[in-house]
Write a protein that holds these residues in place. Structure first.
Motif, PDB file in Angstrom:
ATOM      1  N   VAL A  84      -5.669  -0.481  -8.166  1.00  0.00           N
ATOM      2  CA  VAL A  84      -6.257  -0.535  -6.827  1.00  0.00           C
ATOM      3  C   VAL A  84      -6.473  -1.983  -6.399  1.00  0.00           C
ATOM      4  CG1 VAL A  84      -8.229   0.127  -5.409  1.00  0.00           C
ATOM      5  CG2 VAL A  84      -7.364   1.719  -7.133  1.00  0.00           C
ATOM      6  N   ALA A  85      -7.061  -2.798  -7.285  1.00  0.00           N
ATOM      7  CA  ALA A  85      -7.313  -4.202  -6.985  1.00  0.00           C
ATOM      8  C   ALA A  85      -7.347  -4.965  -8.307  1.00  0.00           C
ATOM      9  CB  ALA A  85      -8.633  -4.380  -6.231  1.00  0.00           C
ATOM     10  N   LEU A  94      -6.165   6.892  -3.405  1.00  0.00           N
ATOM     11  CA  LEU A  94      -5.509   5.672  -2.937  1.00  0.00           C
ATOM     12  C   LEU A  94      -5.465   5.610  -1.419  1.00  0.00           C
ATOM     13  CD1 LEU A  94      -2.559   5.376  -5.479  1.00  0.00           C
ATOM     14  CD2 LEU A  94      -4.701   4.109  -5.459  1.00  0.00           C
ATOM     15  N   CYS A 153      -8.796   0.296 -11.381  1.00  0.00           N
ATOM     16  CA  CYS A 153      -7.737   1.300 -11.269  1.00  0.00           C
ATOM     17  C   CYS A 153      -8.348   2.686 -11.303  1.00  0.00           C
ATOM     18  CB  CYS A 153      -6.718   1.137 -12.404  1.00  0.00           C
ATOM     19  SG  CYS A 153      -7.362   1.481 -14.056  1.00  0.00           S
ATOM     20  N   ARG A 182     -11.040  -6.640  -4.204  1.00  0.00           N
ATOM     21  CA  ARG A 182     -10.552  -7.840  -4.899  1.00  0.00           C
ATOM     22  C   ARG A 182     -11.558  -8.985  -4.789  1.00  0.00           C
ATOM     23  NH1 ARG A 182      -5.989  -8.080  -2.635  1.00  0.00           N
ATOM     24  NH2 ARG A 182      -4.873  -6.877  -4.201  1.00  0.00           N
ATOM     25  N   ALA A 230      -8.564  -2.688  -0.337  1.00  0.00           N
ATOM     26  CA  ALA A 230      -8.193  -3.394  -1.562  1.00  0.00           C
ATOM     27  C   ALA A 230      -8.662  -4.849  -1.551  1.00  0.00           C
ATOM     28  CB  ALA A 230      -6.674  -3.323  -1.769  1.00  0.00           C
ATOM     29  N   GLU A 231      -8.576  -5.509  -0.399  1.00  0.00           N
ATOM     30  CA  GLU A 231      -9.003  -6.910  -0.328  1.00  0.00           C
ATOM     31  C   GLU A 231     -10.507  -7.041  -0.547  1.00  0.00           C
ATOM     32  OE1 GLU A 231      -7.315  -9.678  -0.202  1.00  0.00           O
ATOM     33  OE2 GLU A 231      -5.453  -8.539  -0.330  1.00  0.00           O
ATOM     34  N   GLN A 272       0.828  -1.204   0.000  1.00  0.00           N
ATOM     35  CA  GLN A 272       0.000   0.000   0.000  1.00  0.00           C
ATOM     36  C   GLN A 272       0.862   1.254   0.000  1.00  0.00           C
ATOM     37  OE1 GLN A 272      -2.489  -0.515   3.406  1.00  0.00           O
ATOM     38  NE2 GLN A 272      -3.587  -2.255   2.554  1.00  0.00           N
ATOM     39  N   LEU A 326      -6.919   1.930  -0.730  1.00  0.00           N
ATOM     40  CA  LEU A 326      -5.992   0.825  -0.508  1.00  0.00           C
ATOM     41  C   LEU A 326      -6.272   0.018   0.752  1.00  0.00           C
ATOM     42  CD1 LEU A 326      -2.595   2.270  -1.787  1.00  0.00           C
ATOM     43  CD2 LEU A 326      -4.130   0.626  -2.886  1.00  0.00           C
TER      44      LEU A 326
END
Length: 208
Positions: free
Chosen positions: A110-111, A73, A103, A84, A80-81, A58, A77
């Protein structure tokens, strides 16, 4: 009788300076490759990096991002998980969507799901460039580029008005337009919900 002397004498040893010419510069030996680990080489990370590795990623992503992306971000961030997981669900719930990426409009990743780590930055930059080319067109829901192997790349606007993002999907041959529209609609909603949660978490709490 006078003593006779032999006229044959052993030749004098040749001087190394005169016979060998100018002194030769010694050729340095090449060092053998070291078996010690090189700290400069990237380490192979597992599928589930630890908390310290996530924080390092990150920090690296935020420090290398364009100035316009730093605020986005900083909000995204930590989530992010979660983003994802949304991308992973596209692959698990639908056929023909092997890779996905989110992005910023400036091309900061980003993911992602299904994309090799070494290709993420390049893919995000290409997504930004493709979106920039198509942004001159008005009333476009998404951009779909057909590749020579029969697959396609789809780029769509996602996120929220406060945090606009781009979604890139790789679409296999034979995926119907109706299926793609449904996937885009559902993914947009899921990503928008996650981004709103990230925005809410980033706002300073009010103290009464």
């Amino acid at each position: 009788m006078p003593e006779s002397r032999s006229t044959s004498e052993a030749p004098a040893a040749a001087s190394s300076d005169s016979a060998a010419g100018p002194p030769r510069t010694p050729v340095p030996r090449r060092a053998l490759p070291s078996r010690r680990p090189d700290a400069r080489r990237p380490k192979v990370q597992g599928l589930n990096p630890g908390a310290s590795e996530l924080r390092r990623r990150q920090t690296t992503a935020a420090s290398s991002a364009p100035p316009s992306d730093e605020a986005h971000l900083a909000v995204l961030l930590p989530w992010a998980e979660t983003l994802r997981a949304v991308l992973r669900s596209i692959d698990t719930e639908h056929d023909g969507f092997a890779t996905a990426l989110v992005c910023t409009a400036a091309g900061s990743p980003v993911a992602h799901h299904g994309i090799e780590s070494g290709q993420v930055a390049v893919t995000a930059a290409g997504t930004s460039a493709l979106h920039g080319t198509a942004s001159a067109l008005t009333g476009v829901d998404h951009v779909r580029v057909h590749l020579s192997d029969g697959t396609a790349v789809v780029v769509a606007d996602v996120g929220t008005p406060e945090t606009p993002l781009l979604l890139r999907l790789s679409v296999a041959r034979g995926v119907a337009a109706r299926t793609l529209s449904g996937v885009l609609r559902g993914t947009r909603q899921d990503l928008a919900d996650s981004v709103r949660d990230a925005e809410s978490a980033a706002r300073p709490s009010r103290v009464d």
